[in-house]
Scaffold this motif. Structure first.
Motif, PDB file in Angstrom:
ATOM      1  N   UNK A 119     -50.401 -97.189 -49.536  1.00 52.37           N
ATOM      2  CA  UNK A 119     -50.462 -95.767 -49.888  1.00 52.37           C
ATOM      3  C   UNK A 119     -51.291 -95.021 -48.855  1.00 52.37           C
ATOM      4  N   UNK A 120     -50.861 -93.821 -48.504  1.00 46.29           N
ATOM      5  CA  UNK A 120     -51.583 -92.972 -47.564  1.00 46.29           C
ATOM      6  C   UNK A 120     -51.558 -91.543 -48.081  1.00 46.29           C
ATOM      7  N   UNK A 121     -52.736 -90.905 -48.092  1.00 43.36           N
ATOM      8  CA  UNK A 121     -52.809 -89.543 -48.611  1.00 43.36           C
ATOM      9  C   UNK A 121     -53.651 -88.649 -47.729  1.00 43.36           C
ATOM     10  N   UNK A 122     -53.379 -87.362 -47.801  1.00 44.07           N
ATOM     11  CA  UNK A 122     -54.134 -86.410 -47.007  1.00 44.07           C
ATOM     12  C   UNK A 122     -53.682 -84.998 -47.290  1.00 44.07           C
ATOM     13  N   UNK A 147     -47.853 -90.507 -49.124  1.00 43.43           N
ATOM     14  CA  UNK A 147     -46.695 -91.338 -48.830  1.00 43.43           C
ATOM     15  C   UNK A 147     -46.981 -92.763 -49.275  1.00 43.43           C
ATOM     16  N   UNK A 148     -45.934 -93.438 -49.766  1.00 42.98           N
ATOM     17  CA  UNK A 148     -46.015 -94.854 -50.101  1.00 42.98           C
ATOM     18  C   UNK A 148     -45.060 -95.604 -49.189  1.00 42.98           C
ATOM     19  N   UNK A 173     -44.359 -87.799 -51.435  1.00 38.36           N
ATOM     20  CA  UNK A 173     -44.674 -86.829 -52.471  1.00 38.36           C
ATOM     21  C   UNK A 173     -45.354 -85.643 -51.785  1.00 38.36           C
ATOM     22  N   UNK A 174     -44.672 -84.519 -51.774  1.00 37.28           N
ATOM     23  CA  UNK A 174     -45.135 -83.352 -51.034  1.00 37.28           C
ATOM     24  C   UNK A 174     -45.639 -82.262 -51.971  1.00 37.28           C
ATOM     25  N   UNK A 175     -46.766 -81.672 -51.605  1.00 40.37           N
ATOM     26  CA  UNK A 175     -47.283 -80.543 -52.370  1.00 40.37           C
ATOM     27  C   UNK A 175     -46.364 -79.333 -52.232  1.00 40.37           C
ATOM     28  N   UNK A 176     -45.752 -79.196 -51.076  1.00 40.22           N
ATOM     29  CA  UNK A 176     -44.903 -78.026 -50.816  1.00 40.22           C
ATOM     30  C   UNK A 176     -43.665 -77.987 -51.699  1.00 40.22           C
ATOM     31  N   UNK A 227     -43.466 -79.542 -54.631  1.00 34.66           N
ATOM     32  CA  UNK A 227     -43.856 -79.704 -56.018  1.00 34.66           C
ATOM     33  C   UNK A 227     -43.877 -81.127 -56.540  1.00 34.66           C
ATOM     34  N   UNK A 228     -43.545 -82.108 -55.692  1.00 32.72           N
ATOM     35  CA  UNK A 228     -43.529 -83.496 -56.162  1.00 32.72           C
ATOM     36  C   UNK A 228     -44.918 -84.120 -56.187  1.00 32.72           C
ATOM     37  N   UNK A 229     -45.907 -83.465 -55.523  1.00 32.13           N
ATOM     38  CA  UNK A 229     -47.304 -83.904 -55.558  1.00 32.13           C
ATOM     39  C   UNK A 229     -48.141 -82.797 -56.202  1.00 32.13           C
ATOM     40  N   UNK A 230     -48.967 -83.115 -57.190  1.00 32.63           N
ATOM     41  CA  UNK A 230     -49.657 -82.062 -57.943  1.00 32.63           C
ATOM     42  C   UNK A 230     -50.891 -81.463 -57.293  1.00 32.63           C
ATOM     43  N   UNK A 231     -51.319 -82.012 -56.161  1.00 29.20           N
ATOM     44  CA  UNK A 231     -52.515 -81.479 -55.505  1.00 29.20           C
ATOM     45  C   UNK A 231     -52.297 -81.430 -53.997  1.00 29.20           C
ATOM     46  N   UNK A 232     -52.891 -80.449 -53.341  1.00 32.61           N
ATOM     47  CA  UNK A 232     -52.611 -80.215 -51.920  1.00 32.61           C
ATOM     48  C   UNK A 232     -53.256 -81.240 -51.014  1.00 32.61           C
ATOM     49  N   UNK A 233     -54.410 -81.786 -51.432  1.00 30.82           N
ATOM     50  CA  UNK A 233     -55.130 -82.753 -50.605  1.00 30.82           C
ATOM     51  C   UNK A 233     -55.401 -84.015 -51.427  1.00 30.82           C
TER      52      UNK A 233
END
Length: 284
Positions: free
Chosen positions: A22-25, A30-31, A42-45, A47-53
Motif C-alpha cells: 500500500x502507498x498513500x500520499x 494505491x495498492x 483510490x483517488x480523492x478527485x 471520490x473513491x478515496x475519502x480523504x485528500x492526504x
C-alpha cells in the motif's frame, strides 16, 4: 489506470502481506499487487478515496486495513474497495490550538491489547477501541507544554518496544510512553537544544534492545544520524554519516530503513537522494 499509481507524491508505504503493498500520499492511495504488478487506485478527485492526504496504514485482518489521513481514520476493505469512516473526533487540548485537530499522522496496533489501535494525531496520542468504535483514552504529553508553551503535540511516528512506545513529533525531542503505567518520559539532550528549548528528530528506528537510530533535523545545524542509548539516556551522533550533498541543507531530514541483513539506508525527500551504508567504512 492499473499500470500506474494514483499519483507520485507518497507520504507512506506499507507491506500489508507478502503480495500487497500500500502507498498513500497527496491525492489518494494505491495498492500494488506484487504478483501481477497491477495497481488498484483510490483517488480523492473521483471520490473513491475519502480523504485528500493519506499518512499511514495498519493491518486489521486479511481483508481490512486501517488508513489515516487529513480527515481522520478509516477502515478499507481491500476486496470490496469500500472505506468505512470511524467518525474519530480527536479531543481538543485546552492549551493547544491546531488548524486541523482531526489530522492523524501515524497508526500502530496496541502491543498489549488487540482490541485497541494507537493513533498518533495532530493533537497527541489516542487509543481507539476497534470493537466499540470509539476513543478509548486520550494521552496528551503535557510535559512538552511545560517546557515549551508553543509546542505542538503531534505524533508523526511511533515504534513499539515491549511495554513502551517511542514517539517523535514536531521539535519535541524523543518521547517515550509507558503503555502499562500510562506515563510520558521526554528526552531532549540539553547540549543540542534549539533556542526554543526543543530538539528536532524527524525519524526513529529500533536498532537493538539497548539502542535506537534517530535522525536529527534543525533549521541551522543538522546533526544527522545518531544512536540513542536507552539505558543511560544519551545520544551519540555519527560523524560523517550525513552525505555531503545534504549536510549543509537547512532543515534536511531523512527516513531510516534497515534491510534484513542489517544494511542501513537513508532516504531524503525533495529529491535529495537515497543513500546506502557502506558497513566497512561506516559511511553512506
Amino acid at each position: 489506470n492499473e499500470n500506474t499509481p494514483v499519483q507520485n507524491y507518497f507520504w507512506c508505504i506499507y507491506l500489508m502481506n507478502d503480495s500487497t503493498l500500500c502507498a498513500g500520499g497527496h491525492g489518494g492511495m494505491s495498492i500494488l499487487n506484487l504478483n501481477t504488478y497491477r495497481f488498484t487506485n483510490y483517488s480523492y478527485n473521483d471520490g473513491s478515496c475519502p480523504t485528500e492526504v493519506i499518512t499511514d496504514f495498519c493491518t486489521e485482518d486479511a481483508d481490512n486495513i486501517w488508513v489515516s489521513g487529513l480527515d481522520g481514520l478509516f477502515l478499507l476493505n481491500v476486496r470490496t474497495g469500500v472505506f468505512t469512516d470511524s467518525k474519530l473526533k480527536v479531543p481538543l487540548h485546552p492549551d493547544v490550538k491546531v488548524p486541523n485537530p482531526n489530522l492523524v499522522k501515524s497508526l500502530l496496533q496496541h502491543p498489549l491489547d488487540k482490541n485497541l489501535l494507537l493513533v498518533g494525531a495532530f493533537n497527541g496520542l489516542i487509543s481507539y477501541d476497534k470493537r466499540a468504535k470509539k476513543i478509548h483514552k486520550y494521552y496528551p504529553n503535557n510535559q512538552i507544554l511545560a517546557n515549551n508553551k508553543y509546542a505542538i503535540l503531534e505524533i508523526s511516528q511511533m515504534k513499539a518496544d515491549g511495554n513502551y512506545l517511542w514517539c517523535v513529533g514536531w521539535y519535541t525531542g524523543l518521547n517515550r510512553f509507558d503503555l502499562k503505567n500510562e506515563k510520558w518520559d521526554n528526552y531532549e539532550f540539553p547540549l543540542f537544544r534549539k533556542t526554543n528549548n526543543a530538539l528536532g528528530i524527524s525519524k526513529l528506528l529500533l536498532k537493538n534492545e539497548k539502542e535506537l537510530w534517530i535522525y536529527h533535523r534543525d533549521d541551522e545545524n543538522n546533526l544527522g544520524l545518531g544512536i540513542f542509548n536507552k539505558e543511560n539516556k544519551s545520544v551519540q551522533f555519527i560523524k560523517d554519516a550525513q552525505p555531503a550533498s545534504v549536510a549543509n541543507l537547512p532543515n534536511a531530514y531523512a527516513y531510516i530503513f534497515m534491510q534484513r541483513d542489517s544494511t542501513l539506508w537513508l532516504c531524503y525527500p525533495e529529491g535529495n537522494g537515497l543513500y546506502k551504508q557502506n558497513r566497512k567504512i561506516k559511511r553512506f
